[in-house]
Design an enzyme around this catalytic site. Structure first.
Site, short mmCIF file in Angstrom:
data_model
loop_
_atom_site.label_atom_id
_atom_site.label_comp_id
_atom_site.label_asym_id
_atom_site.label_seq_id
_atom_site.Cartn_x
_atom_site.Cartn_y
_atom_site.Cartn_z
CG PHE B 122 -1.86 1.09 1.34
CD1 PHE B 122 -3.04 1.07 0.59
CD2 PHE B 122 -1.64 2.17 2.19
CE1 PHE B 122 -3.97 2.08 0.69
CE2 PHE B 122 -2.57 3.19 2.29
CZ PHE B 122 -3.73 3.15 1.54
N PRO B 127 8.05 11.08 0.93
CG PRO B 127 9.91 11.21 -0.47
CD PRO B 127 8.46 10.85 -0.46
CG ASP B 241 -11.89 2.56 12.32
OD1 ASP B 241 -11.02 3.40 12.61
OD2 ASP B 241 -13.10 2.83 12.19
N GLY B 341 21.36 -8.54 32.81
CA GLY B 341 22.39 -8.47 31.77
C GLY B 341 22.04 -9.32 30.56
CD GLU B 364 -1.94 -0.07 10.18
OE1 GLU B 364 -1.64 -0.86 9.28
OE2 GLU B 364 -3.01 0.55 10.22
N GLY B 365 -0.35 5.03 12.14
CA GLY B 365 -0.67 6.23 12.90
C GLY B 365 0.12 6.26 14.19
#
Lengths: 249, 383
Positions: B122, B127, B241, B341, B364-365
């Site tokens: 998608f 830019p 959504d 550690g 996704e926002g």
């Protein structure tokens, strides 16, 4: 060729099994159940025979409570064509299971019956052998390779120290060992399609089998927990302990 | 659509086992090679993972939002790279065509997306354009029975692998707003579609993004989604959504995995004569993580159920995305802390997940965009 596969609902192999506090059995409340791993191998072998064009129909049968239909649906999702559920909430011991399966064999007349060599809950390793005896069929147990050749089947068996290949006349009973194949995962679309495959439910009474147990379980206990080890200071001390305490060398 | 508990449980069981037996053991390998092995990719396709949200009529599973969320939680229990390769086909890569596409467009592409034969991408981000999609610069100018696309798209998920792109481009240069944007279906081998080098990312190795450059790329006019101009941006908004709830569910799955790893470690690792899990300060880290991941699970399932009932869940989806992505960040941080550690060492999965989960607060926002959506919706509803 029609293939009958028996599958059993058992505790999932990933579950840590707990014994009931009164030692009468294993605690099954809210425990995840699944198809016995050896039965999965049996289903996979049948599906492979069908893919090779050797088997034409795969009938899967399970004995157990209503929830055992989940395991039948799993087998249907893996590629079996129809299911038979023998519904009972009673404890079913090896001989009773074999008698029920014999009744199904009489009715369905399969050329080949494939079962797991044992179920991981009771580890009896009896049902396949008993079924073969009751049905008067030859048996090939602990199979690591199954090759159908006309009206015969060659079964390679895993035995102590090597492999034995036997040739059986069909119809025959085969029980699966771990290395026969690696079962596939059911695809998600096939799981949904399995919902629409036929599943016939029967009762032990329908098949004329009396489920009265022949064996009584006296006590179930968890394996002893492993004792903590000790650290030794030197190789000499280790050798000394192995020789004089453990007496293994 | 399942709507049947037994079948759904069977599906989730199968998936849980596939994740545990096949995906988890190869996580480290995928991260090191920055690549999902072909055999595993084939198994994922055979399982049907590329068609979870695609209707059964087009060869998918047609899962409801709640069912998809439960599946995403299971998949979340392994490296997010695995989810990424089929995420677009179930989300923004197919949903635009499904919602607004013509029947011919659906028939041509959706069945191949459902099987994973085609991997989709998608292309919205540029830019200089992120969430402010209205300022999009890529253009699509009509020329006979084609449109000519020009512009650069950035951070395009599955860009290197995709065979099909849904591309947002401005068809009306005079309309500077969202109404001037249309959505196009562009096949991967179209001349003029150029793929940049895969980006070097902080985490999620094995999942790839790259620039997609359109240089006088001629796309047949019939490939405009819905057959007309100006519906593109609305298409993009309609699928947000679903994507936000899906990512939230993945966050919950990852949090549960991290917590399982941390608990296991804490019960094994002994300090001051007892497992660190028995030290109260470690217990606080475990308990806070458990409570938060459970809250996230409840939010996802509640919002998903409401979406399935047809309720507008724009606010709830943003709330869920905001909480779950931030929550998994905190859980990952605690999981590293519990490991001490060891948590800083690459041989433990928590180190990798710590970097992987950082992205959830961004794509996704971003969390900040979710805050804006939530607050603006609240104000609008109160006016």
């Amino acid at each position: 060729m029609k293939v009958l596969v028996a599958v059993k609902r058992v505790i999932d192999y990933n579950v840590k099994v707990r014994v009931k506090p009164d030692n009468t059995g294993v605690d099954l409340a809210n425990v995840k159940m699944a198809m016995n791993p050896f039965c999965e191998i049996a289903v996979e072998e049948a599906v492979r025979l069908k893919e090779k064009g050797v088997a034409t129909e795969i009938v899967v049968v399970s004995i157990g409570p209503k929830a055992a239909q989940e395991q039948i649906r799993t087998a249907l999702a893996l590629g079996a064509d129809r299911g038979i559920h023998i519904e009972t909430d009673e404890e079913v011991q090896s001989l009773q299971a074999a008698k029920l399966l014999k009744a199904v064999v009489d009715k369905e007349e399969p050329k080949l019956v494939i079962l797991g060599k044992q179920s991981i809950d009771t580890d009896n390793n009896q049902t396949g052998q008993m079924l073969a005896a009751l049905a008067g069929m030859p048996q090939g147990t602990f199979a690591s390779e199954v090759v159908v050749d006309g009206d015969k089947v060659n079964v390679t068996r895993e035995v102590d120290g090597g492999l034995v290949t036997v040739q059986l006349n069909l119809p025959a009973v085969v029980t699966t060992d771990l290395r026969l194949n690696e079962p596939r995962y059911a695809s998600l679309p096939n799981i949904m399609k399995a919902k629409k495959k036929p599943l016939d439910t029967q009762s032990p009474a329908d098949l004329g089998v009396d489920l009265t147990p022949r064996l009584t379980t006296l006590k179930v206990e968890a394996p002893q927990t492993r004792k903590a080890g000790i650290k030794v200071g030197s190789v000499e001390e280790l050798v000394d302990k192995l020789k004089n305490e453990a007496k293994v060398i | 659509m399942i709507r049947d508990e037994e079948t759904l449980n069977q599906l989730l069981d199968t998936l849980r086992r596939f994740v545990r037996e096949r995906l988890v053991p190869s996580e480290q390998h995928v991260a090191e090679e920055d690549r999902i092995p072909d055999d595993i990719l084939q198994e994922m396709k055979a399982m049907g993972l590329f068609g979870l949200s695609i209707p059964e009529a087009y060869g998918g599973l047609g899962l409801t939002m709640e069912e998809e969320a439960l599946v995403a939680m299971e998949i979340g229990r392994t490296s997010p790279a695995f989810r990424s390769i089929f995420g677009t086909n179930n989300g923004i890569g197919s949903q635009g065509i499904l919602i607004d596409g013509t029947e011919a467009q659906k028939q041509k592409y959706i069945p191949r997306l459902a099987t994973g034969e085609l991997i989709s991408s998608f292309c919205l981000t540029e830019p200089d354009v992120g969430s402010d999609a209205g300022s999009l610069r890529t253009t699509a100018i009509r020329d006979g029975d084609h449109y000519v696309l020009n512009g650069t798209k950035r951070y395009i998920t599955n860009g290197p692998e995709a065979g099909l792109f849904t591309v947002m481009a401005r068809t009306d240069p005079d309309n500077k707003g969202a109404g001037g944007i249309s959505a196009f279906i562009v096949e991967g081998d179209t001349p003029g579609l150029i793929r940049g080098k895969p980006d070097h990312k902080m985490g999620q190795k094995g999942a790839h993004t790259c620039d997609i450059i359109f240089d006088n790329c001629r796309v047949p006019a019939e490939n405009i989604i819905g057959g007309r101009e100006g519906v593109g941006f609305k298409t993009a908004m309609k699928v947000l959504d679903r994507g936000r709830l899906h990512i939230s569910a993945v966050c919950v799955g990852v949090a549960e995995r991290l917590l399982a790893d941390a608990l296991h470690f804490a019960m094994e690792r002994v300090q001051f004569g007892k497992p660190v899990a028995e030290h109260q300060l470690i217990q606080a880290l475990l308990a806070d993580s458990k409570a938060e991941s459970y809250a996230g699970r409840c939010m996802v399932l509640d919002a998903a159920r409401q979406k399935d009932e047809g309720v507008n869940v724009s606010t709830l989806a943003s709330c869920t995305k905001l909480f779950c992505s931030e929550m998994v960040g905190r859980v990952a941080d605690r999981a590293v802390q519990i490991h001490g550690g060891a948590g800083y060492m690459a041989e433990y999965a928590v180190e990798r997940f710590y970097r992987d989960v950082r992205l959830f607060r961004i794509y996704e926002g971003t969390s900040q965009i979710q805050q804006l959506v939530i607050a603006r919706n609240m104000i609008r509803e109160a006016q």
